[in-house]
Design a protein around this motif. Sequence first.
Motif, short mmCIF file in Angstrom:
data_model
loop_
_atom_site.label_atom_id
_atom_site.label_comp_id
_atom_site.label_asym_id
_atom_site.label_seq_id
_atom_site.Cartn_x
_atom_site.Cartn_y
_atom_site.Cartn_z
N ALA A 1 6.65 56.39 -24.75
CA ALA A 1 7.08 55.56 -25.48
C ALA A 1 5.87 56.12 -27.32
O ALA A 1 6.35 56.59 -27.72
CB ALA A 1 7.68 54.33 -26.13
N ASP B 1 6.10 59.91 -27.66
CA ASP B 1 7.60 60.27 -28.57
C ASP B 1 7.74 59.55 -29.62
O ASP B 1 7.92 60.09 -30.69
CB ASP B 1 8.65 59.74 -28.47
CG ASP B 1 8.74 60.14 -26.55
OD1 ASP B 1 8.40 61.78 -26.48
OD2 ASP B 1 10.03 59.65 -26.00
N THR B 2 6.96 58.60 -30.32
CA THR B 2 7.10 57.89 -31.52
C THR B 2 6.03 59.24 -32.48
O THR B 2 5.77 59.28 -33.79
CB THR B 2 6.58 56.64 -31.19
OG1 THR B 2 7.50 55.82 -30.57
CG2 THR B 2 6.31 56.00 -32.70
N SER C 1 7.98 61.71 -33.41
CA SER C 1 9.02 61.33 -34.48
C SER C 1 8.12 60.94 -35.51
O SER C 1 9.39 61.05 -37.26
CB SER C 1 9.69 61.03 -33.91
OG SER C 1 10.22 60.50 -32.63
N SER D 1 5.64 50.65 -30.73
CA SER D 1 5.94 51.31 -29.95
C SER D 1 5.23 50.96 -28.23
O SER D 1 6.86 50.58 -27.42
CB SER D 1 6.65 52.88 -30.47
OG SER D 1 7.57 53.06 -29.27
N VAL E 1 13.08 54.25 -30.55
CA VAL E 1 12.20 55.19 -29.81
C VAL E 1 12.15 54.50 -28.53
O VAL E 1 12.26 54.32 -27.57
CB VAL E 1 10.99 55.80 -30.08
CG1 VAL E 1 10.48 56.57 -29.01
CG2 VAL E 1 11.78 57.11 -31.28
N SER F 1 14.50 52.91 -27.15
CA SER F 1 15.66 53.95 -25.37
C SER F 1 14.80 54.40 -24.94
O SER F 1 15.63 54.67 -23.86
CB SER F 1 15.80 55.16 -26.66
OG SER F 1 14.04 56.05 -27.08
#
Length: 217
Positions: free
Chosen positions: A13, A16-17, A20, A34, A63, A66
């Motif tokens: 996470a 991915d954050t 993003s 996150s 995120v 998910s």
Amino acid sequence: MKLVWCPDMASKAYIDTVKSCQNFKEPGVPELLSAMAAGWNSKLIVESWSHGGPIATSVGLAVAASHTSGRHVCIVPDERSRSGYIQAMRELAGISPTNVVVGDGGELVAEISGVDFLVVDSKCDDFASVLRRARLSDGGAVLACKNARDRRCSGFRWNWVLDRGTRVARSVFLPVGKGLDIAHVGANGEDAFSDKAPGRWIRHIDQRSGEEHIFRG
């Protein structure tokens, strides 16, 4: 069920954050929150947001949800904030939020049961009400206050804003962004967090100052 730390999920996470949120001006905070939300395998993540506020933390929480197959709920005070939030999430992150509720933060959070992870902005007038009235998960929860530096300097204490009898198992203030105040709340007066899980330390390097922060998830 007690919350158990999942280091692999936290790392995914976090990464991915970072991807993003690389164009946002809220360094550090989204990635950390996150990672923590995902690391605790939070199934119900709730935040409060108002028009004009930074959106990066919301992206990070989405995120995290998910990764945990959980729900990410955003509470906003009015329709203007709801429209602004949805538009920002779509245009800046390609995310179409489905759980955005409008109204008084304290009243709305009292209608949501089983909150695992709660994020509020201490600049908002209703942040204390949201914290106090939140219906937390039976397994405990993580509470986070953004923009906490000024509140901290004025003598902020968790027991001032939480219901009597709510036990803060542990808390920490992190000098990330404009300050993060984080508390782990146990269930029914007990420490609901498993101390047996390994790898519960998170390492973060502030992209602006170069400072390294290491804290326990």
